[in-house]
Write an enzyme that holds these catalytic residues in place. Structure first.
Site, PDB file in Angstrom:
ATOM      1  N   GLN A 197       0.858  -1.189   0.000  1.00 37.35           N
ATOM      2  CA  GLN A 197       0.000   0.000   0.000  1.00 37.35           C
ATOM      3  C   GLN A 197       0.892   1.236   0.000  1.00 37.35           C
ATOM      4  O   GLN A 197       1.737   1.390   0.878  1.00 37.35           O
ATOM      5  CB  GLN A 197      -0.920   0.008   1.218  1.00 37.35           C
ATOM      6  N   THR A 198       0.677   2.098  -0.986  1.00 35.80           N
ATOM      7  CA  THR A 198       1.572   3.236  -1.131  1.00 35.80           C
ATOM      8  C   THR A 198       0.807   4.536  -1.298  1.00 35.80           C
ATOM      9  O   THR A 198      -0.227   4.582  -1.958  1.00 35.80           O
ATOM     10  CB  THR A 198       2.505   3.043  -2.349  1.00 35.80           C
ATOM     11  N   ARG A 199       1.338   5.602  -0.693  1.00 37.10           N
ATOM     12  CA  ARG A 199       0.781   6.940  -0.885  1.00 37.10           C
ATOM     13  C   ARG A 199       1.691   7.767  -1.778  1.00 37.10           C
ATOM     14  O   ARG A 199       1.517   8.985  -1.894  1.00 37.10           O
ATOM     15  CB  ARG A 199       0.564   7.653   0.450  1.00 37.10           C
ATOM     16  N   ASN A 200       2.679   7.111  -2.404  1.00 33.41           N
ATOM     17  CA  ASN A 200       3.575   7.774  -3.359  1.00 33.41           C
ATOM     18  C   ASN A 200       3.623   6.978  -4.651  1.00 33.41           C
ATOM     19  O   ASN A 200       3.328   5.776  -4.661  1.00 33.41           O
ATOM     20  CB  ASN A 200       4.996   7.876  -2.785  1.00 33.41           C
TER      21      ASN A 200
END
Length: 243
Positions: A197-200
Site C-alpha cells: 500500500q503506497t501513498r507515493n
C-alpha cells in the site's frame, strides 16, 4: 509496507449495507429525521465501514473502544486498532436528535447514504487524543491540525445501516471491495498474497522491494495505491495509480 496473508484463513468481513427493501424504507423514514452532511473524510470512513474495509468494526467507535484505542492501540476486545474511527458532529446537530435518536447521513448533494441510531454521544478531549494517536499536539502535523481545528466537538455512534456506497467516477475498473478482492484471489487460485500500500508513485526501488517480498513469501503481489485524502504535499492520486 508489505503484509502477507493467506486468503483461506482470512477473518470474516463486516458488511452493514442493507437490502433494497430496507433502503427504500429508510429513505421514507429519513424525511422526518435530522440530517448530517458528511465531510470528505467521514465519507471515506463510512465507505470502509460499509464494505468491510474496517472489519471487525460494525460502526463508528463508541466511547469504550475509543478510549481503549487511544490508550492501548487496541479495541476493548483486545483486537489491534491504532487510530480511532469516529463520527464527529456539531452540538447543534446533536441537539436536533433529542426527540429522535435516528440521524440521516448524507453526502454533499443531500443524498441519503446511511442512517445511524445514536446510542452514545460524548465530548472527547481532542488534544489528549492527538497526543495519544500522533505523539504530538503540534499543529504542523496534518493529522493534529485536522483533529484540533476541523473536527466537530461531539462524537456519536450507534447501529449503522448503509444504503449505498459513495460514488466514484475515477478508476471504476480498478476499485474493489475487500469481498471482491477475495473473490478475485479465489478465482485466480491465490492462497498467499503480499500487498503493498503506497501513498507515493512507485519507483524502481519499490518495484524491487515488492517483487522480492512476494518471492520471499512464495506469494502473489497486490499493488494497492492510496486514493483517499492525502497530505497537502502529496502527489495527485491519479498519478499514483498510473504509475
Amino acid at each position: 509496507m508489505t503484509v502477507a496473508s493467506r486468503a483461506g484463513t482470512a477473518e470474516p468481513l463486516v458488511d452493514v449495507r442493507v437490502s433494497n427493501e430496507r433502503a427504500a424504507e429508510l429513505r421514507a423514514l429519513a424525511l422526518n429525521w435530522p440530517s448530517w452532511r458528511l465531510s470528505r473524510r467521514q465519507m471515506c470512513d463510512l465507505e470502509l465501514l460499509a464494505c468491510g474495509g474496517f472489519s471487525p468494526l460494525e460502526s463508528f467507535l463508541g466511547e469504550r473502544d475509543y478510549s481503549a484505542v487511544c490508550e492501548q492501540n487496541r479495541l476493548a476486545s483486545g483486537a489491534l486498532w491504532p487510530i480511532p474511527i469516529t463520527l464527529d458532529i456539531s452540538g447543534r446537530a446533536l441537539g436536533r436528535t433529542a426527540r429522535n435518536s435516528m440521524l440521516a447521513l448524507r453526502d454533499a448533494e443531500g443524498e441519503l447514504l446511511a442512517a445511524v441510531e445514536i446510542a452514545e454521544a460524548w465530548r472527547p478531549d481532542r488534544r489528549a487524543e492527538a497526543k495519544a494517536v500522533f505523539g504530538t499536539t503540534d499543529e504542523a502535523h496534518p493529522g493534529v491540525e485536522h483533529l484540533l481545528r476541523r473536527t466537530q466537538p461531539w462524537y456519536v455512534t450507534g447501529r449503522l445501516e448503509v444504503l449505498k456506497l459513495p460514488e466514484h467516477r475515477d478508476f471504476q475498473d480498478l476499485r474493489r471491495t475487500p469481498a471482491q478482492l477475495r473473490h478475485e484471489f479465489d478465482r485466480l487460485g491465490w492462497d498467499r498474497v503480499v500487498a503493498f500500500q503506497t501513498r507515493n508513485p512507485m519507483h524502481r526501488a519499490h518495484q524491487q522491494l515488492t517483487l522480492r517480498a512476494a518471492q520471499a513469501a512464495d506469494a502473489k503481489l497486490l499493488s494497492h495505491p492510496e486514493v483517499g485524502i492525502g497530505r497537502p504535499a502529496d502527489i495527485d492520486a491519479a498519478i499514483r495509480v498510473r504509475c
